[in-house]
Enzyme design. Sequence first.
Site, PDB file in Angstrom:
ATOM      1  N   HIS A   1     -33.005  32.181 -23.981  1.00  0.00           N
ATOM      2  CA  HIS A   1     -31.604  32.301 -23.605  1.00  0.00           C
ATOM      3  C   HIS A   1     -31.350  33.691 -23.024  1.00  0.00           C
ATOM      4  O   HIS A   1     -31.314  34.681 -23.755  1.00  0.00           O
ATOM      5  CB  HIS A   1     -30.704  32.034 -24.826  1.00  0.00           C
TER       6      HIS A   1
ATOM      7  N   GLU B   1     -32.656  35.703 -26.206  1.00  0.00           N
ATOM      8  CA  GLU B   1     -32.812  35.031 -27.503  1.00  0.00           C
ATOM      9  C   GLU B   1     -33.972  34.043 -27.354  1.00  0.00           C
ATOM     10  O   GLU B   1     -33.982  33.228 -26.425  1.00  0.00           O
ATOM     11  CB  GLU B   1     -31.524  34.288 -27.871  1.00  0.00           C
TER      12      GLU B   1
ATOM     13  N   ASN C   1     -23.756  33.264 -28.660  1.00  0.00           N
ATOM     14  CA  ASN C   1     -22.683  32.343 -28.281  1.00  0.00           C
ATOM     15  C   ASN C   1     -21.940  31.749 -29.474  1.00  0.00           C
ATOM     16  O   ASN C   1     -20.791  31.334 -29.350  1.00  0.00           O
ATOM     17  CB  ASN C   1     -23.218  31.224 -27.391  1.00  0.00           C
TER      18      ASN C   1
ATOM     19  N   SER D   1     -26.928  27.247 -23.124  1.00  0.00           N
ATOM     20  CA  SER D   1     -26.032  28.133 -23.868  1.00  0.00           C
ATOM     21  C   SER D   1     -25.689  27.558 -25.229  1.00  0.00           C
ATOM     22  O   SER D   1     -25.285  28.288 -26.126  1.00  0.00           O
ATOM     23  CB  SER D   1     -24.700  28.282 -23.125  1.00  0.00           C
TER      24      SER D   1
HETATM   25  N1  CAA Z   1     -27.579  43.048 -10.328  1.00  0.00           N
HETATM   26  C1  CAA Z   1     -27.980  44.328 -10.426  1.00  0.00           C
HETATM   27  N2  CAA Z   1     -27.209  45.305 -10.934  1.00  0.00           N
HETATM   28  C2  CAA Z   1     -25.970  44.961 -11.350  1.00  0.00           C
HETATM   29  C3  CAA Z   1     -25.482  43.653 -11.283  1.00  0.00           C
HETATM   30  C4  CAA Z   1     -26.337  42.675 -10.746  1.00  0.00           C
HETATM   31  N3  CAA Z   1     -25.978  41.379 -10.645  1.00  0.00           N
HETATM   32  N4  CAA Z   1     -24.216  43.619 -11.803  1.00  0.00           N
HETATM   33  C5  CAA Z   1     -23.932  44.864 -12.185  1.00  0.00           C
HETATM   34  N5  CAA Z   1     -24.977  45.680 -11.918  1.00  0.00           N
HETATM   35  C6  CAA Z   1     -25.093  47.092 -12.252  1.00  0.00           C
HETATM   36  C7  CAA Z   1     -24.272  48.012 -11.379  1.00  0.00           C
HETATM   37  O1  CAA Z   1     -24.981  48.392 -10.216  1.00  0.00           O
HETATM   38  C8  CAA Z   1     -24.024  49.188 -12.323  1.00  0.00           C
HETATM   39  O2  CAA Z   1     -25.152  50.030 -12.482  1.00  0.00           O
HETATM   40  P1  CAA Z   1     -25.014  51.587 -12.954  1.00  0.00           P
HETATM   41  O3  CAA Z   1     -24.138  51.614 -14.156  1.00  0.00           O
HETATM   42  O4  CAA Z   1     -26.416  51.968 -13.259  1.00  0.00           O
HETATM   43  O5  CAA Z   1     -24.422  52.273 -11.785  1.00  0.00           O
HETATM   44  C9  CAA Z   1     -23.863  48.510 -13.661  1.00  0.00           C
HETATM   45  O6  CAA Z   1     -24.538  47.264 -13.566  1.00  0.00           O
HETATM   46  C10 CAA Z   1     -22.422  48.313 -13.962  1.00  0.00           C
HETATM   47  O7  CAA Z   1     -21.849  47.531 -12.920  1.00  0.00           O
HETATM   48  P2  CAA Z   1     -20.429  47.782 -12.259  1.00  0.00           P
HETATM   49  O8  CAA Z   1     -20.142  49.263 -12.209  1.00  0.00           O
HETATM   50  O9  CAA Z   1     -20.335  47.003 -10.996  1.00  0.00           O
HETATM   51  O10 CAA Z   1     -19.412  47.062 -13.212  1.00  0.00           O
HETATM   52  P3  CAA Z   1     -19.186  47.212 -14.742  1.00  0.00           P
HETATM   53  O11 CAA Z   1     -19.384  48.599 -15.215  1.00  0.00           O
HETATM   54  O12 CAA Z   1     -17.879  46.550 -14.944  1.00  0.00           O
HETATM   55  O13 CAA Z   1     -20.331  46.302 -15.393  1.00  0.00           O
HETATM   56  C11 CAA Z   1     -21.107  44.273 -16.257  1.00  0.00           C
HETATM   57  C12 CAA Z   1     -20.515  44.976 -15.045  1.00  0.00           C
HETATM   58  C13 CAA Z   1     -22.526  44.766 -16.491  1.00  0.00           C
HETATM   59  C14 CAA Z   1     -21.147  42.792 -15.904  1.00  0.00           C
HETATM   60  C15 CAA Z   1     -20.233  44.577 -17.517  1.00  0.00           C
HETATM   61  O14 CAA Z   1     -18.885  44.347 -17.219  1.00  0.00           O
HETATM   62  C16 CAA Z   1     -20.620  43.749 -18.722  1.00  0.00           C
HETATM   63  O15 CAA Z   1     -21.561  44.062 -19.420  1.00  0.00           O
HETATM   64  N6  CAA Z   1     -19.822  42.684 -18.973  1.00  0.00           N
HETATM   65  C17 CAA Z   1     -20.069  41.781 -20.099  1.00  0.00           C
HETATM   66  C18 CAA Z   1     -21.101  40.774 -19.704  1.00  0.00           C
HETATM   67  C19 CAA Z   1     -21.412  39.842 -20.827  1.00  0.00           C
HETATM   68  O16 CAA Z   1     -20.833  39.849 -21.904  1.00  0.00           O
HETATM   69  N7  CAA Z   1     -22.382  38.969 -20.561  1.00  0.00           N
HETATM   70  C20 CAA Z   1     -22.758  37.941 -21.486  1.00  0.00           C
HETATM   71  C21 CAA Z   1     -22.007  36.701 -21.137  1.00  0.00           C
HETATM   72  S1  CAA Z   1     -22.358  35.401 -22.236  1.00  0.00           S
HETATM   73  C22 CAA Z   1     -23.765  34.777 -21.665  1.00  0.00           C
HETATM   74  O17 CAA Z   1     -24.319  35.168 -20.677  1.00  0.00           O
HETATM   75  C23 CAA Z   1     -24.353  33.677 -22.476  1.00  0.00           C
HETATM   76  C24 CAA Z   1     -23.920  32.312 -22.175  1.00  0.00           C
HETATM   77  O18 CAA Z   1     -24.710  31.424 -22.528  1.00  0.00           O
HETATM   78  C25 CAA Z   1     -22.619  31.934 -21.586  1.00  0.00           C
HETATM   79  P1  NAD Z   2     -24.492  27.183 -12.232  1.00  0.00           P
HETATM   80  O1  NAD Z   2     -23.481  26.115 -12.101  1.00  0.00           O
HETATM   81  O2  NAD Z   2     -24.206  28.522 -11.662  1.00  0.00           O
HETATM   82  O3  NAD Z   2     -25.884  26.693 -11.590  1.00  0.00           O
HETATM   83  C1  NAD Z   2     -26.495  25.479 -11.869  1.00  0.00           C
HETATM   84  C2  NAD Z   2     -27.373  25.117 -10.675  1.00  0.00           C
HETATM   85  O4  NAD Z   2     -28.236  24.038 -11.056  1.00  0.00           O
HETATM   86  C3  NAD Z   2     -26.596  24.659  -9.436  1.00  0.00           C
HETATM   87  O5  NAD Z   2     -27.013  25.419  -8.306  1.00  0.00           O
HETATM   88  C4  NAD Z   2     -26.984  23.182  -9.264  1.00  0.00           C
HETATM   89  O6  NAD Z   2     -27.074  22.774  -7.907  1.00  0.00           O
HETATM   90  C5  NAD Z   2     -28.353  23.173  -9.935  1.00  0.00           C
HETATM   91  N1  NAD Z   2     -28.783  21.873 -10.453  1.00  0.00           N
HETATM   92  C6  NAD Z   2     -28.048  20.944 -11.127  1.00  0.00           C
HETATM   93  N2  NAD Z   2     -28.829  19.907 -11.476  1.00  0.00           N
HETATM   94  C7  NAD Z   2     -30.090  20.182 -11.019  1.00  0.00           C
HETATM   95  C8  NAD Z   2     -31.344  19.514 -11.092  1.00  0.00           C
HETATM   96  N3  NAD Z   2     -31.477  18.338 -11.694  1.00  0.00           N
HETATM   97  N4  NAD Z   2     -32.423  20.115 -10.524  1.00  0.00           N
HETATM   98  C9  NAD Z   2     -32.318  21.314  -9.901  1.00  0.00           C
HETATM   99  N5  NAD Z   2     -31.145  21.992  -9.813  1.00  0.00           N
HETATM  100  C10 NAD Z   2     -30.059  21.446 -10.375  1.00  0.00           C
HETATM  101  O7  NAD Z   2     -24.843  27.281 -13.780  1.00  0.00           O
HETATM  102  P2  NAD Z   2     -25.317  28.566 -14.624  1.00  0.00           P
HETATM  103  O8  NAD Z   2     -24.123  29.342 -15.035  1.00  0.00           O
HETATM  104  O9  NAD Z   2     -26.437  29.222 -13.887  1.00  0.00           O
HETATM  105  O10 NAD Z   2     -25.873  27.846 -15.942  1.00  0.00           O
HETATM  106  C11 NAD Z   2     -27.139  27.231 -15.974  1.00  0.00           C
HETATM  107  C12 NAD Z   2     -27.578  27.041 -17.415  1.00  0.00           C
HETATM  108  O11 NAD Z   2     -27.655  28.328 -18.051  1.00  0.00           O
HETATM  109  C13 NAD Z   2     -26.630  26.199 -18.277  1.00  0.00           C
HETATM  110  O12 NAD Z   2     -27.373  25.491 -19.227  1.00  0.00           O
HETATM  111  C14 NAD Z   2     -25.773  27.269 -18.949  1.00  0.00           C
HETATM  112  O13 NAD Z   2     -25.204  26.832 -20.147  1.00  0.00           O
HETATM  113  C15 NAD Z   2     -26.798  28.358 -19.197  1.00  0.00           C
HETATM  114  N6  NAD Z   2     -26.267  29.721 -19.313  1.00  0.00           N
HETATM  115  C16 NAD Z   2     -25.191  30.108 -18.573  1.00  0.00           C
HETATM  116  C17 NAD Z   2     -24.727  31.422 -18.697  1.00  0.00           C
HETATM  117  C18 NAD Z   2     -23.547  31.904 -17.894  1.00  0.00           C
HETATM  118  O14 NAD Z   2     -23.020  32.985 -18.189  1.00  0.00           O
HETATM  119  N7  NAD Z   2     -23.105  31.207 -16.879  1.00  0.00           N
HETATM  120  C19 NAD Z   2     -25.376  32.320 -19.528  1.00  0.00           C
HETATM  121  C20 NAD Z   2     -26.514  31.892 -20.258  1.00  0.00           C
HETATM  122  C21 NAD Z   2     -26.937  30.566 -20.143  1.00  0.00           C
END
Ligand code: CAA
Ligand code: NAD
Length: 308
Positions: free
Chosen positions: A165, A177, A215, A144
């Site tokens: 990503h 990405e 991010n 991330s």
């Molecule tokens: N698998 C399959 N389908 C899924 C699912 C999953 N894990 N989760 C949700 N869905 C589907 C549902 O079945 C539903 O489908 P329909 O609209 O076609 O009926 C749809 O997605 C919407 O789901 P819900 O009705 O249960 O709930 P919602 O409307 O609140 O949506 C959400 C859930 C899609 C997660 C929405 O809230 C959302 O887009 N949230 C923002 C998520 C976001 O910003 N993600 C990025 C995070 S940052 C990141 O990932 C990067 C990082 O490195 C940290």
């Molecule tokens: P998570 O904690 O849900 O899962 C990580 C998994 O990796 C765990 O099951 C752990 O047992 C396993 N693990 C740790 N060390 C290991 C190793 N050496 N070999 C094999 N397995 C190992 O974490 P996550 O949220 O899935 O995040 C994973 C990566 O993806 C991170 O780099 C995170 O920054 C990135 N990411 C996270 C998100 C998010 O929304 N959570 C979104 C995009 C990218």
Amino acid sequence: MALASLVLRRCMSSNTPPANVIKHVTVVGGGLMGSGIAQVAAQNGHEVTLVDVNQDALKKAIGTIQTSLKRVVRKVFKDDPGDGEKLVSETLERIKTVTDVKEAVKETDLVVEAIVENLEHKHKLFSSIDQIAPDHTIFVSNTSSLSIGEIASVTQRKDRFGGLHFFNPVPVMKLVEVIRTSETSDDTYEKMMAFSQAVGKTTVSCKDTPGFVVNRLLVPYVAEAVRMLERGDASAKDIDTAMKLGAGYPMGPIELADYTGLDTNAFIMEGWHKKFPDEPLFRPVELMRKLVSEGKLGRKSGQGFYKY
Ligand code: CAA
Ligand code: NAD
């Protein structure tokens, strides 16, 4: 709706990846992200080996994939339950789970790393498999926030190393990405693009800069929302409602922090703060640290800012 049409497009797209691209994928880390990446790869015809150090995590990952596939099938194959069941069983058949990463990478075209957000752990992993994976194998990280170039630095295949990503939840979020470093070859970059598109995603190209595009904007926004909560400016629920109804976000920032995992959020902020101590946007958030130290990691642990 949006997901249904996306899934339909994926299901209708060829089940075999385009010639000369990735056919076998090893996904390392079976948590939130790894399970989703394994699912979309298998759902689109790739053979997948999912690796985790923890057998329970692998069991949980397969359960998550099954539940997610059922959601997909319920909508897309409403009138053809037989075809839906076939998609579920064929997808699951393509996913093998193992705990030995060295064995897993002996024959694979792509390694997608999705383990904990920690440079040392990622280095340890990639240096342990660099000499074992075939020459042609491409390594990518789903990090991330870490630098892809720094992660790649411990390998001898910097030209075959990049970033893919994905976003959480992977089966739903449409973006990948694609990150190339100054050393990623054109051939590797094209294969990363082709693979991302073959799993049904839209791609954007990013430089190897902190947080890439999404991010770099999203993480400081979420951190500021938590600081707002810390200051007592508004309640968590009101902050979330405000951003959903006032800005049209599907989830509020506090909910989103719980959804992505507070440990992942905290690791990102700590890492950036260490590297860029003068950047006020990257200041770690005390309340987030506190919850993580109490084991409250968000949805995945049953409690974060909210209880699940
Ligand atoms: N698998 C399959 N389908 C899924 C699912 C999953 N894990 N989760 C949700 N869905 C589907 C549902 O079945 C539903 O489908 P329909 O609209 O076609 O009926 C749809 O997605 C919407 O789901 P819900 O009705 O249960 O709930 P919602 O409307 O609140 O949506 C959400 C859930 C899609 C997660 C929405 O809230 C959302 O887009 N949230 C923002 C998520 C976001 O910003 N993600 C990025 C995070 S940052 C990141 O990932 C990067 C990082 O490195 C940290
Ligand atoms: P998570 O904690 O849900 O899962 C990580 C998994 O990796 C765990 O099951 C752990 O047992 C396993 N693990 C740790 N060390 C290991 C190793 N050496 N070999 C094999 N397995 C190992 O974490 P996550 O949220 O899935 O995040 C994973 C990566 O993806 C991170 O780099 C995170 O920054 C990135 N990411 C996270 C998100 C998010 O929304 N959570 C979104 C995009 C990218």
